[in-house]
Design a protein around this motif. Structure first.
Motif, mmCIF file in Angstrom:
data_model
loop_
_atom_site.group_PDB
_atom_site.id
_atom_site.type_symbol
_atom_site.label_atom_id
_atom_site.label_comp_id
_atom_site.label_asym_id
_atom_site.label_seq_id
_atom_site.Cartn_x
_atom_site.Cartn_y
_atom_site.Cartn_z
ATOM 1 N N UNK A 108 16.633 32.919 -43.076
ATOM 2 C CA UNK A 108 17.342 31.630 -43.114
ATOM 3 C C UNK A 108 17.812 31.201 -41.725
ATOM 4 N N UNK A 109 17.275 31.813 -40.679
ATOM 5 C CA UNK A 109 17.761 31.551 -39.321
ATOM 6 C C UNK A 109 17.597 30.101 -38.871
ATOM 7 N N UNK A 110 16.711 29.349 -39.472
ATOM 8 C CA UNK A 110 16.562 27.936 -39.106
ATOM 9 C C UNK A 110 17.730 27.084 -39.602
ATOM 10 N N UNK A 151 24.429 25.920 -39.174
ATOM 11 C CA UNK A 151 24.111 26.065 -37.755
ATOM 12 C C UNK A 151 24.235 24.701 -37.092
ATOM 13 N N UNK A 152 24.158 24.674 -35.762
ATOM 14 C CA UNK A 152 24.298 23.401 -35.047
ATOM 15 C C UNK A 152 23.071 22.507 -35.206
ATOM 16 N N UNK A 153 21.896 23.108 -35.410
ATOM 17 C CA UNK A 153 20.650 22.342 -35.403
ATOM 18 C C UNK A 153 20.316 21.641 -36.714
ATOM 19 N N UNK A 154 20.960 21.998 -37.816
ATOM 20 C CA UNK A 154 20.563 21.431 -39.102
ATOM 21 C C UNK A 154 21.775 20.996 -39.901
ATOM 22 N N UNK A 155 21.728 19.725 -40.365
ATOM 23 C CA UNK A 155 22.759 19.187 -41.251
ATOM 24 C C UNK A 155 22.056 18.706 -42.511
ATOM 25 N N UNK A 156 22.309 19.368 -43.629
ATOM 26 C CA UNK A 156 21.607 19.060 -44.872
ATOM 27 C C UNK A 156 21.849 17.627 -45.325
ATOM 28 N N UNK A 157 23.036 17.094 -45.078
ATOM 29 C CA UNK A 157 23.337 15.722 -45.508
ATOM 30 C C UNK A 157 22.535 14.700 -44.711
ATOM 31 N N UNK A 158 22.354 14.944 -43.423
ATOM 32 C CA UNK A 158 21.521 14.068 -42.599
ATOM 33 C C UNK A 158 20.069 14.185 -43.039
ATOM 34 N N UNK A 159 19.624 15.410 -43.310
ATOM 35 C CA UNK A 159 18.248 15.649 -43.749
ATOM 36 C C UNK A 159 17.970 14.910 -45.061
ATOM 37 N N UNK A 160 18.885 15.008 -45.985
ATOM 38 C CA UNK A 160 18.736 14.326 -47.279
ATOM 39 C C UNK A 160 18.691 12.810 -47.085
ATOM 40 N N UNK A 161 19.596 12.292 -46.270
ATOM 41 C CA UNK A 161 19.689 10.840 -46.052
ATOM 42 C C UNK A 161 18.441 10.287 -45.372
ATOM 43 N N UNK A 162 17.847 11.031 -44.462
ATOM 44 C CA UNK A 162 16.699 10.558 -43.685
ATOM 45 C C UNK A 162 15.349 10.818 -44.337
ATOM 46 N N UNK A 177 16.977 21.143 -50.394
ATOM 47 C CA UNK A 177 16.772 20.520 -49.082
ATOM 48 C C UNK A 177 16.742 21.585 -47.975
ATOM 49 N N UNK A 178 17.665 22.554 -48.044
ATOM 50 C CA UNK A 178 17.641 23.651 -47.069
ATOM 51 C C UNK A 178 16.301 24.381 -47.131
ATOM 52 N N UNK A 179 15.882 24.720 -48.345
ATOM 53 C CA UNK A 179 14.643 25.475 -48.516
ATOM 54 C C UNK A 179 13.425 24.675 -48.052
ATOM 55 N N UNK A 180 13.409 23.362 -48.344
ATOM 56 C CA UNK A 180 12.290 22.535 -47.903
ATOM 57 C C UNK A 180 12.207 22.510 -46.381
ATOM 58 N N UNK A 181 13.347 22.336 -45.733
ATOM 59 C CA UNK A 181 13.351 22.298 -44.279
ATOM 60 C C UNK A 181 12.834 23.617 -43.706
ATOM 61 N N UNK A 182 13.303 24.729 -44.233
ATOM 62 C CA UNK A 182 12.873 26.041 -43.722
ATOM 63 C C UNK A 182 11.384 26.268 -43.934
ATOM 64 N N UNK A 183 10.889 25.874 -45.105
ATOM 65 C CA UNK A 183 9.499 26.168 -45.457
ATOM 66 C C UNK A 183 8.491 25.199 -44.857
ATOM 67 N N UNK A 189 8.274 18.310 -38.461
ATOM 68 C CA UNK A 189 9.093 17.563 -37.489
ATOM 69 C C UNK A 189 9.987 16.536 -38.160
ATOM 70 N N UNK A 190 10.391 16.779 -39.376
ATOM 71 C CA UNK A 190 11.260 15.842 -40.099
ATOM 72 C C UNK A 190 12.629 15.754 -39.426
ATOM 73 N N UNK A 191 13.227 14.567 -39.508
ATOM 74 C CA UNK A 191 14.550 14.331 -38.937
ATOM 75 C C UNK A 191 15.581 15.149 -39.716
ATOM 76 N N UNK A 192 16.417 15.819 -38.964
ATOM 77 C CA UNK A 192 17.440 16.663 -39.586
ATOM 78 C C UNK A 192 18.750 16.498 -38.879
#
Length: 192
Positions: A108-110, A151-162, A177-183, A189-192
């Motif tokens: 889950x390091x991402x 972490x500093x690099x990923x905000x799930x709420x921004x990822x969901x909104x974008x 959403x966390x799992x989709x971003x990691x996988x 290169x999705x906005x996060x």
């Protein structure tokens, strides 16, 4: 002579019982580090004066300091074990939940950095401390569902909104959403 013999036997019996009783009592000594008050059927403790700083209800599990059970999950429980308040679902949850290990945390390091997570959430500093695996256990069992930044690099709420296509697929299930971003999301290169 018989009277003396009988008194001796009684005396020795009393000494034996006394020694056995002492052994039993010392073997069953319970050390409690909680403040005064009773625990309820769920192992929770009322703290109406909020001495712990955690509100009016908290837990003291297995000698750990006062802490909360977010969504019925003890942050000190490894492997997704739940408290008694959710005992009806615990066997199902335990069967589905993977073991919380350093390998799982590293996968889950991402989306999770234990130092960032600790420094960002004062409630976890008090309840969990700096134990990296315990912090990840909280993130895995509760933090993702709450939408906490891991972490500093990923905000799930921004990822969901974008990513409106994901909103259609996942709705309000933030863990997805966390799992989709990691996988796949990070590779796309999705906005996060």
């Amino acid at each position: 002579m018989n009277k003396l013999k009988r008194c001796g036997i009684i005396f020795l019996s009393c000494m034996t019982l006394s020694a056995a009783t002492t052994t039993v009592f010392t073997a069953n000594t319970i050390i409690s580090e909680a403040h005064s008050g009773r625990t309820d059927a769920n192992g929770g403790h009322r703290d109406n004066k909020n001495k712990s700083g955690l509100g009016s209800y908290h837990y003291h599990c297995n000698g750990h300091p006062a802490h909360l059970h977010t969504n019925g999950v003890c942050p000190y429980a490894v492997g997704g074990q739940t408290d008694n308040s959710s005992a009806g679902n615990s066997s199902t949850a335990a069967a589905e939940a993977p073991s919380i290990t350093y390998d799982l945390m590293n996968s889950y390091s991402r989306v999770f950095d234990p130092d960032y997570y600790y420094n960002t959430y004062p409630d976890l500093q008090t309840a969990i401390g700096t134990d990296k695996l315990a912090l990840f256990t909280h993130f895995y069992n509760s933090g993702m569902a709450e939408g906490r930044k891991g972490c500093t690099e990923f905000d799930v709420n921004v990822y969901k909104e974008n990513n409106t296509d994901l909103q259609t697929a996942f709705g309000s299930d933030l863990r997805k959403y966390y799992e989709h971003y990691m996988n796949t999301g990070w590779a796309e290169g999705r906005t996060h």
